[in-house]
Design a protein around this motif. Sequence first.
Motif, short mmCIF file in Angstrom:
data_model
loop_
_atom_site.label_atom_id
_atom_site.label_comp_id
_atom_site.label_asym_id
_atom_site.label_seq_id
_atom_site.Cartn_x
_atom_site.Cartn_y
_atom_site.Cartn_z
N THR A 97 1.23 3.22 1.18
CA THR A 97 1.37 4.05 -0.03
C THR A 97 0.32 5.15 -0.10
O THR A 97 0.34 5.94 -1.05
CB THR A 97 1.27 3.20 -1.30
OG1 THR A 97 -0.03 2.59 -1.34
CG2 THR A 97 2.35 2.13 -1.35
N GLY A 143 -4.65 1.77 3.59
CA GLY A 143 -5.10 1.16 4.83
C GLY A 143 -5.86 -0.14 4.63
O GLY A 143 -5.82 -1.02 5.50
N LYS A 145 -3.07 -2.19 14.74
CA LYS A 145 -4.46 -2.64 14.59
C LYS A 145 -4.64 -3.19 13.18
O LYS A 145 -4.31 -2.51 12.20
CB LYS A 145 -5.43 -1.48 14.79
CG LYS A 145 -5.73 -1.14 16.22
CD LYS A 145 -6.91 -0.17 16.22
CE LYS A 145 -7.17 0.39 17.58
NZ LYS A 145 -8.25 1.40 17.54
N ASN A 168 -4.54 -0.98 -8.01
CA ASN A 168 -4.06 0.38 -8.30
C ASN A 168 -2.59 0.53 -7.93
O ASN A 168 -1.80 1.12 -8.68
CB ASN A 168 -4.85 1.42 -7.48
CG ASN A 168 -6.30 1.51 -7.90
OD1 ASN A 168 -6.63 1.16 -9.03
ND2 ASN A 168 -7.15 1.97 -7.00
N VAL A 169 -2.24 0.04 -6.76
CA VAL A 169 -0.87 0.21 -6.27
C VAL A 169 0.06 -0.74 -7.03
O VAL A 169 1.19 -0.37 -7.38
CB VAL A 169 -0.80 -0.04 -4.75
CG1 VAL A 169 0.61 0.09 -4.24
CG2 VAL A 169 -1.73 0.94 -4.02
N PRO A 219 -9.02 -3.10 -5.37
CA PRO A 219 -8.94 -1.94 -4.49
C PRO A 219 -10.28 -1.68 -3.80
O PRO A 219 -11.33 -2.03 -4.33
CB PRO A 219 -8.59 -0.79 -5.44
CG PRO A 219 -8.83 -1.28 -6.81
CD PRO A 219 -8.96 -2.76 -6.79
N GLY A 220 -10.20 -1.07 -2.63
CA GLY A 220 -11.43 -0.63 -1.97
C GLY A 220 -11.79 -1.44 -0.75
O GLY A 220 -11.31 -2.56 -0.54
N GLU A 221 -12.65 -0.84 0.04
CA GLU A 221 -13.05 -1.37 1.35
C GLU A 221 -13.62 -2.79 1.27
O GLU A 221 -13.50 -3.58 2.21
CB GLU A 221 -14.09 -0.40 1.92
CG GLU A 221 -14.41 -0.55 3.38
CD GLU A 221 -13.24 -0.23 4.32
OE1 GLU A 221 -12.39 0.61 4.01
OE2 GLU A 221 -13.22 -0.88 5.39
N LEU A 236 -0.83 9.20 -5.76
CA LEU A 236 -2.11 9.10 -5.04
C LEU A 236 -3.06 10.19 -5.54
O LEU A 236 -2.66 11.36 -5.64
CB LEU A 236 -1.83 9.30 -3.54
CG LEU A 236 -2.97 9.04 -2.56
CD1 LEU A 236 -3.33 7.55 -2.52
CD2 LEU A 236 -2.57 9.52 -1.15
N PRO A 237 -4.33 9.84 -5.82
CA PRO A 237 -5.29 10.89 -6.23
C PRO A 237 -5.39 11.98 -5.15
O PRO A 237 -5.32 11.68 -3.96
CB PRO A 237 -6.61 10.14 -6.37
CG PRO A 237 -6.24 8.70 -6.56
CD PRO A 237 -4.94 8.50 -5.84
P1 NAD Z 1 -7.36 2.54 0.62
O1 NAD Z 1 -6.43 1.52 1.08
O2 NAD Z 1 -8.66 2.10 0.03
O3 NAD Z 1 -6.62 3.48 -0.41
C1 NAD Z 1 -7.31 4.56 -1.01
C2 NAD Z 1 -7.25 4.44 -2.53
O4 NAD Z 1 -5.98 4.90 -2.95
C3 NAD Z 1 -7.41 3.04 -3.08
O5 NAD Z 1 -8.13 3.10 -4.27
C4 NAD Z 1 -5.97 2.62 -3.37
O6 NAD Z 1 -5.89 1.66 -4.39
C5 NAD Z 1 -5.36 3.91 -3.78
N1 NAD Z 1 -3.93 4.05 -3.56
C6 NAD Z 1 -3.23 3.81 -2.43
N2 NAD Z 1 -1.96 4.18 -2.58
C7 NAD Z 1 -1.84 4.67 -3.84
C8 NAD Z 1 -0.77 5.23 -4.57
N3 NAD Z 1 0.44 5.43 -4.02
N4 NAD Z 1 -1.02 5.60 -5.85
C9 NAD Z 1 -2.26 5.47 -6.40
N5 NAD Z 1 -3.30 4.98 -5.74
C10 NAD Z 1 -3.10 4.58 -4.47
O7 NAD Z 1 -7.77 3.56 1.79
P2 NAD Z 1 -6.90 4.33 2.87
O8 NAD Z 1 -7.54 5.65 2.99
O9 NAD Z 1 -5.47 4.23 2.63
O10 NAD Z 1 -7.22 3.48 4.19
C11 NAD Z 1 -8.55 3.34 4.65
C12 NAD Z 1 -8.63 2.06 5.44
O11 NAD Z 1 -7.73 2.17 6.56
C13 NAD Z 1 -10.00 1.80 6.03
O12 NAD Z 1 -10.33 0.46 5.79
C14 NAD Z 1 -9.83 2.05 7.51
O13 NAD Z 1 -10.69 1.26 8.30
C15 NAD Z 1 -8.39 1.68 7.71
N6 NAD Z 1 -7.76 2.30 8.88
C16 NAD Z 1 -7.08 1.51 9.74
C17 NAD Z 1 -6.44 2.04 10.83
C18 NAD Z 1 -5.65 1.16 11.74
O14 NAD Z 1 -5.19 1.64 12.78
N7 NAD Z 1 -5.45 -0.08 11.38
C19 NAD Z 1 -6.49 3.43 11.05
C20 NAD Z 1 -7.18 4.23 10.16
C21 NAD Z 1 -7.82 3.66 9.07
#
Ligand code: NAD
Length: 379
Positions: free
Chosen positions: A137, A113, A150, A52-53, A79-81, A181-182
Amino acid sequence: MSAAERRIETVRVELGARAYDILIGDGLIGAAGREIAARLPGARAAIVTDENVAARHAAALAASLEAAGIAATTITVAPGEKSKSFSMLEEVVDAVLAARLERGDAVIALGGGVVGDLAGFVAGIVRRGMRFVQMPTSLLAQVDSSVGGKTGINSPRGKNLVGVFQQPALVLADTGALDTLPVREFRAGYAEVAKYGLIDRPDFFAWLEANWREVFDGGPARAHAIAESCRAKAAVVARDEYETGDRALLNLGHTFGHALEAATAYDSARLVHGEGVAIGMALAHRFSARLNLASPDDADRVEAHLAAVGLPISTGEIPGELPGPERMLDYIAQDKKVARGALTFILTRGIGRAFIAKDVASSEVLAFLRTAMLPSGAG
Ligand code: NAD
């Protein structure tokens, strides 16, 4: 254009020899080559991103690196967990080694993330540790996961169980990247923004109540909210890098939230992490009021704000069936913040007055869940 002309804010994460800057502002993907070349001279790079990104932002980053003379290879994951897995870790490690990158070269995480956690782990273990740059992003990644070091992947036995602390050398948060971003993902990240106000920044929470629309719209209010969130997280991380104490405050809303994520089998169609955190924060404030630690008015205020931005605040809003309160308590007890059988919660004495409560009686939690998990309108 200079950083000042582009209104870039810098937040320093004070970690001695591992200290680093978080740069926040519009256009940082385009400026990445110059910023990285200045800090990591001579480094080559592997960009780790998701599909996606990549479709929206990888070409701009590659062009920026090339213009700065940084040779880069791009590694794209699904993309995705599910990409936070041993098999994906192996694939990305192999691609970094195939590109013949050395310890002084950089792994750049361009994504949310998921990408940040995976790429950071890769940077932590390939050649016993490479340089690492976070380019978050998603809003969640910009205010939370990219800051603090982390990293890791999931095990079939649970989320985030395998990983390392690997501080980045630099974080570049391009606030303009959030335009693609959605909105559901933006809202989910916003739950973590509100969390910082609720932990220990009551003025910031009040500011969000007044300005959240501008944060969603973009521009200076969005950049301010992200910078303030990074400052809040950086302060906690600087006090407690390895989560032996204070850093647990960042889990406000997460004990209930993680239990809800587990109870919905991490099905993002039903619940994404930030939505679980929003419900969890509402429950943590309501639970604190029930324990006579805080005023019910504060719980009302938290619920009103989260609901105003469109976040869920009760379990009844999660589509589909949920397990009952007893089973939910089991999920809570399995959460990693349970120390030797005692339930540890982040509770609050009011807005911006969160604290770590050890030895919370499970009977109290169960009694609370029995009232709080009534379907809306039933109680
Ligand atoms: P993600 O990385 O899955 O992103 C969410 C969705 O948005 C995905 O489909 C991605 O492809 C899309 N996306 C991202 N940026 C985009 C953009 N600019 N334009 C269009 N689409 C975009 O999820 P998230 O919510 O970013 O992160 C969740 C993850 O972060 C989990 O795995 C969680 O465990 C982890 N996390 C880690 C910490 C840490 O301290 N390391 C803290 C909190 C969460």
